[in-house]
Design an enzyme around this catalytic site. Structure first.
Site, PDB file in Angstrom:
ATOM      1  N   GLU A 218       0.694  -1.104  -0.046  1.00 57.98           N
ATOM      2  CA  GLU A 218       0.169  -0.028  -0.049  1.00 57.98           C
ATOM      3  C   GLU A 218       0.796   1.327  -0.001  1.00 57.98           C
ATOM      4  O   GLU A 218       1.413   1.431   0.975  1.00 57.98           O
ATOM      5  CB  GLU A 218      -0.853  -0.029   1.337  1.00 57.98           C
ATOM      6  CG  GLU A 218      -1.650  -1.214   1.296  1.00 57.98           C
ATOM      7  CD  GLU A 218      -2.881  -1.502   0.157  1.00 57.98           C
ATOM      8  OE1 GLU A 218      -2.748  -0.307  -0.659  1.00 57.98           O
ATOM      9  OE2 GLU A 218      -3.182  -2.388  -0.064  1.00 57.98           O
ATOM     10  N   CYS A 252      -2.283   8.551   3.282  1.00 62.15           N
ATOM     11  CA  CYS A 252      -1.868   7.855   1.929  1.00 62.15           C
ATOM     12  C   CYS A 252      -2.894   8.245   0.876  1.00 62.15           C
ATOM     13  O   CYS A 252      -2.659   8.063  -0.353  1.00 62.15           O
ATOM     14  CB  CYS A 252      -1.625   6.672   2.004  1.00 62.15           C
ATOM     15  SG  CYS A 252      -2.973   5.592   2.428  1.00 62.15           S
TER      16      CYS A 252
END
Length: 471
Positions: A218, A252
Site C-alpha cells: 500500500e 496515503c
C-alpha cells in the site's frame, strides 16, 4: 520472547520470528472459536487502552487531535474486528466448485487454510489502524503476526505492545530503525504487507523476492480530485477539507491535487478558505488541527512550498505561518502551477494543496492517465455520465464520489493500490483471502473404479471426450 540484553537486535528478530513459526506449527488449524476469542481479546484491550492511545499519539506528534485518532485509528479498527467476528464462520467454510465433465462424478471444494506467520510493516501516520487492520484479517484467517512499527512513533509503539500483551502468542511487535526494517522484510514470512512510500516499497519487494514471499503493498501516490461544473461548491469543498485536514493531510489517500473548471477556480479558493476557517480557526471545538509528525516532515513541506513559490506559484494560505504554530501547517492552496514544481511531482503527505483549472474533461483524463496510477481518485459530481467516464477511463486503487478518504473504511470492500500505488488487496473478506491459502481439494469416491475404467478403455474414452469437449 528472548532477552534483548544478551543478543543483537537482528539475532533477536530472527529468534522471535522462529518462535512465532513454532507457535503456528503447534496449532496450524485454529478453529472458529479460537480465532474469535483472540479477536475479542484484541478488541477489549484496545477499548480499555483508548485514553493511552490518544496520549501516546499526541506525544509522538507534539499535538494530535483526539478526533483524528478516534476517527482514523480507533473507530475503523474496532469496526474491522466486529465485522470479522460477524462473518468469520461463513468465510471459513469450504466453497463448492463445479468439477466439470472431465472429473465427473468427483466433487471439488476450495478450503481456506492459514498461511503461517504474516509480517506487517506499519508507517507512522496511523500506527494503530495500519498495524491492526491487516493483523485483524490475518488473525481471522488463523495466522500468527509480527508487526514492525515505525521508529517515529515510540510512544504509540509502547501502547500497542501493551494492547497485544494478552495475545502475545499470536501477535508480536517489533521496533527499530531502517536497518531492522530491512532485516524484518528479509524474513521468510508466509505473507508480508507493507504500507509506506513507493521508494521503500520497492526495497521491501526486492527483499521479499529472495524468499518468494507473497506481498501486499500500500504505497499512496498523488490522488486527484475532480470538481465538475454543477456540483454545489460547498459540498465539494467540505469533502476535500475532510480528507485534507484529518491528520493534517498526512494520509496515503488524502486529496493530493484538485482539478476545478476554470470558471469556478476563484469560487473554490474563496469557499475553501472561508469554510476551513469556520471549521478550524473560528471554532470553539477543543479538537484542533494536528501537528506535522516531525520537524523533518515539516521542513520537507516548507521546501515543497518554497520551490513552488520560487517557480511562480501563487499561494492562497488559509492562515499564514506564524511563530508559535510549531509543527502545525494550515492548508496552503497553490495555483499558477508548472510541471517542474516538486509539489506536482512528489506525494505531498501534508497540508499543501495544488489547484489546477481545466476547460474539458479530456484534459483531466489525459493528465491523470499519463502519470503513475494513484491510490485514490475523488469525483465531485452528480452527473452519472461524467462519473462513469472517469471510473472507466482512469485507473486508481479506489474512488469516492462526493467524498474523500472514506472508501478506505468500508468493511465489506477491498482496499488496495495499483501500479506505483501498490499491489494486492486487504480489508474484509478480501483480507481473509489474502492471508489464506485457497487449497483445491478433489473428492473422488473409493467405491467407483473410475481410474480402472479409464485406463482399461482408453480408446473409447478418448473418442467420447473428443466428441463432447472439442466442439
Amino acid at each position: 520472547m528472548s532477552d534483548m540484553s544478551t543478543v543483537s537486535e537482528q539475532t533477536l528478530l530472527t529468534m522471535n520470528f522462529q518462535a512465532m513459526q513454532s507457535a503456528y506449527r503447534r496449532d496450524p488449524a485454529p478453529d472458529h472459536a479460537q480465532r474469535v476469542a483472540v479477536l475479542k481479546k484484541l478488541k477489549r484491550s484496545l477499548i480499555n487502552h483508548e485514553q493511552q492511545v490518544y496520549q501516546a499519539l499526541s506525544k509522538d506528534y507534539g499535538y494530535r487531535s483526539e478526533f483524528d485518532t478516534f476517527f482514523a485509528d480507533i473507530m475503523p479498527t474496532i469496526a474491522a474486528i466486529k465485522y470479522a467476528i460477524k462473518h468469520l464462520k461463513k468465510w471459513m467454510q469450504p466453497s463448492k466448485r463445479h468439477a466439470g465433465l472431465m472429473l465427473a462424478p468427483s466433487k471439488v471444494k476450495v478450503h481456506y487454510q492459514p498461511l503461517g506467520v504474516v509480517g506487517v510493516v506499519t508507517p507512522w501516520n496511523f500506527p494503530f489502524y495500519l498495524a491492526l487492520g491487516p493483523t485483524i484479517q490475518a488473525l481471522a484467517a488463523g495466522n500468527r503476526v509480527m508487526i514492525k512499527m515505525s521508529e517515529f512513533t515510540p510512544h504509540a509503539n509502547q501502547v500497542l505492545r501493551t494492547i497485544v500483551e494478552d495475545i502475545s502468542d499470536h501477535v508480536h511487535v517489533v521496533e527499530g530503525d531502517a536497518e531492522i526494517g530491512a532485516a524484518f522484510s528479509a524474513l521468510a514470512f508466509d505473507h508480508l504487507i507493507f504500507t509506506g512510500s513507493t521508494a521503500v516499497g520497492k526495497q521491501v519487494a526486492k527483499a521479499a523476492a529472495d524468499n518468494l514471499t507473497p506481498i501486499t503493498l500500500e504505497l499512496g501516490g498523488k490522488s486527484p480530485t475532480i470538481i465538475d461544473e454543477q456540483i454545489d461548491m460547498k459540498i465539494a469543498v467540505d469533502a476535500v477539507i475532510m480528507g485534507k485536514s484529518i491528520n493534517s493531510g498526512q494520509i496515503c489517500v488524502a486529496p493530493d491535487y484538485i482539478f476545478v473548471p476554470t470558471s469556478r477556480l476563484d469560487t473554490f479558493i474563496e469557499t475553501f478558505i472561508a469554510r476551513y476557517s469556520e471549521y478550524h480557526l473560528n471554532s470553539s471545538n477543543r479538537n484542533q488541527q494536528s501537528h506535522i509528525i516531525s520537524q523533518r516532515q515539516h521542513n520537507r513541506l516548507m521546501q515543497l512550498l518554497d520551490d513552488a513559490k520560487a517557480k511562480g506559484a501563487e499561494v492562497h494560505a488559509v492562515k499564514a505561518l506564524e511563530p508559535g504554530d510549531e509543527k502545525r501547517v494550515y492548508p496552503h492552496l497553490l495555483t499558477n502551477l508548472s510541471d517542474d514544481m516538486a509539489v506536482l511531482q512528489e506525494e505531498i503527505f501534508g497540508s499543501l494543496l495544488p489547484v489546477m483549472s481545466y476547460e474539458s474533461l479530456d484534459e483531466v483524463i489525459a493528465y491523470i492517465t499519463e502519470r503513475p496510477r494513484p491510490l485514490a481518485l475523488y469525483i465531485m459530481s452528480n452527473n452519472p455520465a461524467l462519473i462513469d467516464r472517469l471510473i472507466n477511463h482512469t485507473h486508481s486503487g479506489g474512488i469516492s464520489i462526493n467524498d474523500t478518504t472514506m472508501h478506505v473504511v468500508a468493511d465489506d470492500a477491498p482496499f488496495g493500490g495499483i501500479g506505483h500505488s501498490g499491489m494486492g488487496h486487504y480489508h474484509g473478506y478480501e483480507g481473509f483471502l489474502t492471508f489464506s491459502k485457497a487449497k483445491t481439494v478433489l473428492y473422488s469416491s473409493s467405491w467407483l473404479p473410475k481410474n480402472r475404467f479409464v485406463l482399461k478403455h482408453r480408446d473409447w474414452v478418448l473418442k467420447v471426450l473428443r466428441k463432447w469437449l472439442l466442439r
